[in-house]
Design an enzyme around this catalytic site. Structure first.
Site, PDB file in Angstrom:
ATOM      1  CG  HIS A 110      21.706  38.443   5.903  1.00 18.56           C
ATOM      2  ND1 HIS A 110      22.329  39.188   4.926  1.00 18.56           N
ATOM      3  CD2 HIS A 110      21.150  39.346   6.762  1.00 18.56           C
ATOM      4  CE1 HIS A 110      22.158  40.486   5.173  1.00 18.56           C
ATOM      5  NE2 HIS A 110      21.459  40.603   6.280  1.00 18.56           N
ATOM      6  N   GLY A 177      34.463  42.853   1.974  1.00 18.44           N
ATOM      7  CA  GLY A 177      33.739  42.282   0.835  1.00 18.44           C
ATOM      8  C   GLY A 177      32.248  42.483   0.856  1.00 18.44           C
ATOM      9  CG  LEU A 204      37.512  43.974  -6.287  1.00 17.92           C
ATOM     10  CD1 LEU A 204      38.872  43.323  -6.144  1.00 17.92           C
ATOM     11  CD2 LEU A 204      36.588  43.087  -7.122  1.00 17.92           C
ATOM     12  CB  ALA A 221      38.760  38.991   0.112  1.00 18.92           C
TER      13      ALA A 221
END
Ligand code: OAD
Length: 232
Positions: A110, A177, A204, A221
């Site tokens: 990204h 994550g 999580l 994490a």
């Protein structure tokens, strides 16, 4: 000295891996990212409509990088890289915490906060300071065409060919994550499943693709990532 595992690994990370370093995730706060809807700051249309706002938003994110450090999860991934014959880390994150932790075989699908490009000549370069609508491209000399090197919604993520090739050839796919809500990254687990890889979610809490993973470990994490890779 540790033995090198023959397992071919692809790891996908998302905002959750940087949360304990102090960077906000995207969807944990009522769908707002630092008080903005994603469409206000992360689309080409938003940039056309209000480039000042978009520049300000990413300038703040870029400056924030100076106040944060990689955490134990980033470090565990950097250390894991040398333990496998093949290890590709694909991140959706635009921060630089993976490289600062020492990861080398890394794809920023990204884009990166610390880069910019010119919409006129497509020249890409490092950006450590502030971008604005009056900035001049050092390559073509035109003013007003510089934008953060971020892949916005509606744009094609980077290096998809290399990512696909690695996914179709991997033995182990680990997703860390990420909410699994943004494609194409959200579909990587299915590709890895089809390639016959073991697929694992470290998060999580269960993400949107939970049912596609063969196994999962839920927790912060900094705990679950070092624990998972210590098994090799
Ligand atoms: P999200 O904000 O959608 O998801 C973050 C995930 O991290 C959630 O599943 C959380 O449960 C998890 N999480 C939070 N704290 C954590 C911790 N301490 N340890 C482990 N996990 C934790 O972020 P992404 O999935 O990365 O795209 O979002 C994907 C993309 O959507 C981003 O790359 C960005 C965004 O719009 C673009 O900007 C193009």
């Amino acid at each position: 000295m540790k033995k090198i595992s023959k397992t071919k690994v692809v790891v996908l990370t998302g905002a959750g891996i940087s949360a304990e370093s102090g960077l906000s995730t995207f969807r944990d706060n009522n769908g707002l990212w630092e008080n903005h809807r994603v469409e206000e700051v992360a689309t080409p249309e938003a940039f056309d409509r209000n480039p000042e706002l978009v520049h300000r938003f990413y300038n703040i994110r870029r400056a924030n990088l100076q106040t944060v450090e990689p955490n134990l999860a980033h470090v565990a991934l950097a250390e894991a890289e040398s333990q496998f014959a093949s290890f590709l880390l694909v991140t959706q994150n635009v921060d630089d915490l993976h490289e600062r932790a020492g990861s080398e075989n890394l794809i920023h699908m990204h884009g990166e906060l610390k880069k910019k490009f010119c919409v006129h000549c497509h020249h890409k370069s490092e950006e450590l300071g502030m971008l604005d609508v009056n900035a001049q491209c050092h390559n073509c000399g035109r003013v007003g065409g510089l934008r953060p090197d971020i892949v916005w919604f509606g744009e094609m993520p980077y290096q998809m060919d290399a990512i696909m090739a690695a996914l179709l050839d991997c033995d182990l796919f680990v997703s860390i994550g990420t909410s699994g809500s943004v494609y194409p990254a959200a579909g990587f687990v299915e590709l890895a499943n089809r390639a016959g890889a073991e697929t694992v979610e470290l998060n999580l809490e269960p993400g949107d693709q939970q049912s596609a993973f063969q196994s999962a470990h839920y927790g912060p994490a900094t705990k679950v990532v070092p624990e998972f890779f210590s098994r090799f």
